[in-house]
Design a protein around this motif. Structure first.
Motif, PDB file in Angstrom:
ATOM      1  N   MET A 441     -33.806  80.389   4.194  1.00  0.00           N
ATOM      2  CA  MET A 441     -32.740  81.026   3.932  1.00  0.00           C
ATOM      3  C   MET A 441     -33.448  82.157   2.757  1.00  0.00           C
ATOM      4  O   MET A 441     -32.901  83.255   2.770  1.00  0.00           O
ATOM      5  CB  MET A 441     -31.749  80.332   3.360  1.00  0.00           C
ATOM      6  N   ARG A 442     -34.221  81.854   1.629  1.00  0.00           N
ATOM      7  CA  ARG A 442     -34.622  82.868   0.807  1.00  0.00           C
ATOM      8  C   ARG A 442     -35.125  83.909   1.405  1.00  0.00           C
ATOM      9  O   ARG A 442     -35.321  84.974   1.216  1.00  0.00           O
ATOM     10  CB  ARG A 442     -35.490  81.807  -0.226  1.00  0.00           C
ATOM     11  N   ALA A 443     -36.322  83.245   2.467  1.00  0.00           N
ATOM     12  CA  ALA A 443     -37.139  84.339   3.191  1.00  0.00           C
ATOM     13  C   ALA A 443     -36.336  85.517   3.998  1.00  0.00           C
ATOM     14  O   ALA A 443     -36.626  86.533   3.878  1.00  0.00           O
ATOM     15  CB  ALA A 443     -38.017  83.839   4.238  1.00  0.00           C
ATOM     16  N   LYS A 473     -20.334  84.088  -9.173  1.00  0.00           N
ATOM     17  CA  LYS A 473     -19.191  84.810  -8.495  1.00  0.00           C
ATOM     18  C   LYS A 473     -19.251  85.096  -7.074  1.00  0.00           C
ATOM     19  O   LYS A 473     -18.186  85.510  -6.460  1.00  0.00           O
ATOM     20  CB  LYS A 473     -19.008  86.084  -9.225  1.00  0.00           C
ATOM     21  N   ARG A 474     -20.465  84.756  -6.645  1.00  0.00           N
ATOM     22  CA  ARG A 474     -20.872  85.620  -5.265  1.00  0.00           C
ATOM     23  C   ARG A 474     -20.637  86.927  -4.966  1.00  0.00           C
ATOM     24  O   ARG A 474     -19.827  87.316  -4.173  1.00  0.00           O
ATOM     25  CB  ARG A 474     -20.258  84.438  -4.042  1.00  0.00           C
ATOM     26  N   GLN A 475     -21.248  87.625  -5.713  1.00  0.00           N
ATOM     27  CA  GLN A 475     -21.014  89.064  -5.738  1.00  0.00           C
ATOM     28  C   GLN A 475     -22.286  89.667  -5.836  1.00  0.00           C
ATOM     29  O   GLN A 475     -23.195  89.516  -6.749  1.00  0.00           O
ATOM     30  CB  GLN A 475     -20.073  89.651  -6.863  1.00  0.00           C
ATOM     31  N   LEU A 476     -22.476  90.873  -5.030  1.00  0.00           N
ATOM     32  CA  LEU A 476     -23.591  91.719  -4.836  1.00  0.00           C
ATOM     33  C   LEU A 476     -23.122  92.848  -5.137  1.00  0.00           C
ATOM     34  O   LEU A 476     -22.221  93.589  -4.399  1.00  0.00           O
ATOM     35  CB  LEU A 476     -24.324  91.379  -3.417  1.00  0.00           C
ATOM     36  N   ALA A 502     -26.051  87.632   4.077  1.00  0.00           N
ATOM     37  CA  ALA A 502     -26.996  86.579   3.806  1.00  0.00           C
ATOM     38  C   ALA A 502     -27.031  85.873   2.812  1.00  0.00           C
ATOM     39  O   ALA A 502     -27.324  84.735   2.534  1.00  0.00           O
ATOM     40  CB  ALA A 502     -28.417  87.282   4.214  1.00  0.00           C
ATOM     41  N   LEU A 503     -26.576  86.373   1.798  1.00  0.00           N
ATOM     42  CA  LEU A 503     -26.381  85.864   0.244  1.00  0.00           C
ATOM     43  C   LEU A 503     -24.991  85.088   0.154  1.00  0.00           C
ATOM     44  O   LEU A 503     -24.659  84.393  -0.654  1.00  0.00           O
ATOM     45  CB  LEU A 503     -26.213  87.073  -0.720  1.00  0.00           C
ATOM     46  N   GLU A 504     -24.253  85.035   1.520  1.00  0.00           N
ATOM     47  CA  GLU A 504     -22.661  84.704   1.314  1.00  0.00           C
ATOM     48  C   GLU A 504     -21.954  85.053   0.125  1.00  0.00           C
ATOM     49  O   GLU A 504     -21.332  84.355  -0.525  1.00  0.00           O
ATOM     50  CB  GLU A 504     -22.756  82.963   1.234  1.00  0.00           C
ATOM     51  N   ALA A 505     -22.056  86.301  -0.013  1.00  0.00           N
ATOM     52  CA  ALA A 505     -21.433  86.786  -1.124  1.00  0.00           C
ATOM     53  C   ALA A 505     -20.470  88.112  -0.848  1.00  0.00           C
ATOM     54  O   ALA A 505     -20.626  88.588   0.528  1.00  0.00           O
ATOM     55  CB  ALA A 505     -22.447  87.562  -2.004  1.00  0.00           C
TER      56      ALA A 505
END
Length: 512
Positions: A441-443, A473-476, A502-505
Motif C-alpha cells: 500500500m505504501r508503494a 484527520k485523513r486529509q490531503l 489511495a490514502l483513504e483521505a
C-alpha cells in the motif's frame, strides 16, 4: 557530505551526485581480468562507478586448479584454454580503446609450481602483467566487492573459489581480519579417503577458521559461483519468484533444508531447469558440504548472496573515499535520470514536492522514495501500454547495488503505479507477495503521488503549490498559488483525487 554542492544548492539528504566529477569519470570504463582456479573472466565496468553497469562480462570455466593437489601444477588443458581466453580478452580491450586492463590471479596460479611460467606466457603473448595475490589480499578484495554493494555491511564475507576459501570480517565500511584456507571444491576433490575423508577435512579446517575469526558475525556474505549455484537451487526448491541472486537472503534453517535436498535430488534435472552449467554443478555437492559446516560453526542469523566479489573489489580499490561513502542506489539513479529522463533534474524537485506525504518515513524508506522519483521518467520511450511493466521489470532486475529483494519489489511497484492505477492482473503478481501488505500500500501511494506530481508541470511542482498530509484527520491538502491554478486541469484533478483515495483521505484544494 552535507548535501550541498559548490554553489550551496541543497541536494537533500543524499548529497550532490558525483558522476561528473573527473576523478569518478576516470572509473567509467575499467577492465578487470580475474584468473581463478575454476574460471577466467573479463569484466568491463561502465556508468556510475559507485553502482557500476557491466559493459562487458565474459567467463570461461577453464579449471586451472583441477588436479592441483595431486600434481602441484596447473591443469594442462586448462592452462591452454586460459591463455587463449586472456588473449581474446586483451584483443577485445584493444578494440574498445580501453585503458590498460588490471589482471589478478588467485589460489591455483599462486600455488602451482608452473604458476610463474604461466604468467610469463601471458605477458609474452598479450603484454598483460598478471598480479598474483596471496590469500589475505584476495579476501580483502572480495570483501571490498561486498562493500561496493552494501556500504553498511556487517558480517563475515565468505569467498569460495576452485582451490581456496577466504574469509574476511566486515563492519562499518571497513575490512577487518582476513584468513584463507584450502577449502575449494577442486582441491577438496583430491583429498584421499573419499566422502569421509572430504567431510573430515572440511570439519577440521572450518573448526580452525571459527577459532581464528570468532563466531559473533550476524550475517554471512557468500561470494563465488558455487555459492550462487546453491542459492539458485534454494530458489528452485522454494519456488521463489524473483531469481535475482544478488542480495538474495536465506535463513539458516531454510538453507539447511536445501543442502539436504541437494544430496537427494537429481542434480542433472535441476541443472537443466536452473540453467546452471555442467562444470559449475559438478562442484556444488562439495561446496554444499563446506557451506553446511560454515553455517553450523559460525551460527549466523542470516545468509546473503553477493554477486559482487574480487573484480568489484578491484574497482572499489580505485575509488576516492568520498565516493565509497555514497549510496550506490542513489548514485545509479542519478546517472539513469541524467541519461534517459525527459527532464533531467526533475526527480529531485518531485521528491521535494512529495516529501510532506512521507514525514514519518525512516531513512531507508526515504532513500527508496528518492530513488523512485529519480527513476520515475527514465522509461518514457517505452510503449504507453507497457510502460508500467517496463518500469517494474527494470527496477526488480536492474544491476543496482544496495537493494534487498523486498526493496526491489517496493521500488518496482511504486514505478508501476506511476504509470498505472491498478496492479491486479499484472503478470508480475507472484512477485508482489514478497512484500507485506502494508508495504504494498505504501508503494501504491508513492506511485500515485508521482503520477500526480509528474504531470502537474514539466518544470518544478514546488513553484506551483505545496502538499500537506494530515493522517489523523485523513486529509490531503493541495495549496495552489496563482501560477498553479491554470495547470490544475481535469487530468491533474483526477490524479489528485486518485492519490487521496489511495490514502483513504479527503482531498482538499486551496488557493492562495
Amino acid at each position: 557530505m552535507d548535501g550541498r554542492g559548490e554553489t550551496g544548492e541543497d541536494w537533500g539528504p543524499f548529497g550532490r551526485p558525483l558522476f561528473n566529477d573527473p576523478s569518478v569519470r576516470a572509473l567509467s570504463r575499467v577492465g578487470v581480468v580475474d584468473v581463478g582456479s575454476n574460471s577466467v573472466r573479463l569484466v568491463v565496468f561502465d556508468g556510475a562507478a559507485r553502482s557500476p553497469a557491466y559493459f562487458f562480462n565474459e567467463k570461461i570455466l577453464c579449471g586451472l586448479g583441477t588436479g592441483l593437489l595431486e600434481t602441484g601444477r596447473l591443469h594442462p588443458e586448462g592452462r591452454i584454454r586460459a591463455l587463449a581466453a586472456i588473449k581474446r580478452f586483451q584483443a577485445l580491450a584493444d578494440s574498445m580503446n580501453m585503458p590498460p586492463l588490471s589482471a589478478v590471479a588467485t589460489a591455483a596460479v599462486r600455488e602451482a609450481s608452473d604458476g610463474e611460467d604461466f604468467c610469463a606466457d601471458v605477458l609474452r603473448e598479450t603484454g598483460l602483467d598478471i598480479y598474483v595475490i596471496d590469500g589475505e589480499e584476495e579476501a580483502r578484495f572480495s570483501a571490498q566487492g561486498v562493500l561496493l554493494g552494501w556500504p553498511e555491511a556487517n558480517g563475515l564475507m565468505c569467498d569460495i573459489g576452485g582451490s581456496s576459501l577466504e574469509l574476511a570480517a566486515i563492519s562499518q565500511g571497513q575490512v577487518g581480519k582476513r584468513v584463507t584456507s584450502p577449502l575449494g571444491p577442486l582441491k577438496l576433490a583430491g583429498i584421499p579417503g573419499g566422502k569421509k575423508g572430504v567431510k573430515a577435512e572440511i570439519s577440521r579446517v572450518v573448526k580452525q577458521l571459527a577459532e581464528e575469526m570468532g563466531t559473533d558475525h550476524p550475517r554471512l556474505f557468500l561470494v563465488g559461483g558455487s555459492w550462487r549455484a546453491i542459492a539458485r537451487l534454494d530458489m528452485e526448491r522454494r519456488g521463489y519468484p524473483l531469481t535475482v541472486l544478488h542480495e538474495y537472503r536465506m535463513a539458516p534453517r531454510s538453507l539447511a533444508t536445501t543442502l539436504k535436498w541437494i544430496d537427494e535430488v537429481d542434480l542433472e534435472q535441476v541443472r537443466q531447469r536452473t540453467g546452471t552449467s555442467s562444470a559449475r554443478m559438478a562442484l556444488v555437492p562439495i561446496a554444499a558440504q563446506v557451506l553446511k559446516r560454515l553455517v553450523r560453526e559460525f551460527r549466523p542469523k542470516e545468509i546473503a548472496v553477493s554477486s559482487y566479489g574480487i573484480r568489484e573489489g578491484l574497482l572499489y580499490e580505485q575509488m576516492p573515499n568520498r565516493l565509497r561513502k555514497r549510496d550506490p542506489l542513489i548514485e545509479a539513479c542519478y546517472v539513469a535520470e541524467q541519461k534517459d529522463a525527459r527532464m533531467p533534474g526533475f526527480g529531485k524537485k518531485l521528491f521535494t514536492f512529495l516529501r510532506p506525504l512521507f514525514k514519518a518515513a525512516k531513512p531507508n524508506e526515504l532513500r527508496l522514495i528518492k530513488a523512485a522519483c529519480l527513476l520515475h521518467d527514465v522509461s518514457w520511450r517505452a510503449h504507453p501500454d507497457y510502460r508500467h511493466e517496463v518500469c517494474f521489470d527494470n527496477a526488480t532486475r536492474a544491476n543496482l547495488g544496495g537493494l534487498t529483494h523486498q526493496e526491489r519489489v517496493f521500488l518496482g511497484l511504486a514505478l508501476l503505479h506511476r504509470y498505472k492505477n491498478a496492479r491486479e492482473g499484472s503478470r508480475f503478481e507472484p512477485l508482489f507477495g514478497i512484500l507485506p501488505e502494508k508495504s504494498i500500500m505504501r508503494a501504491e501511494v508513492l506511485g500515485k503521488a508521482m503520477r500526480f506530481g509528474a504531470m502537474l508541470t514539466m518544470n518544478d511542482p514546488t513553484k506551483l503549490g505545496s502538499l500537506a498530509w494530515f493522517p489523523k484527520k485523513r486529509q490531503l491538502v493541495l495549496t495552489l498559488n496563482d501560477n498553479g491554478s491554470d495547470l490544475f486541469g481535469e487530468v491533474a484533478q483526477g490524479r489528485f483525487q486518485t492519490l487521496a483515495e489511495a490514502l483513504e483521505a479527503e482531498g482538499i484544494v486551496k488557493r492562495r
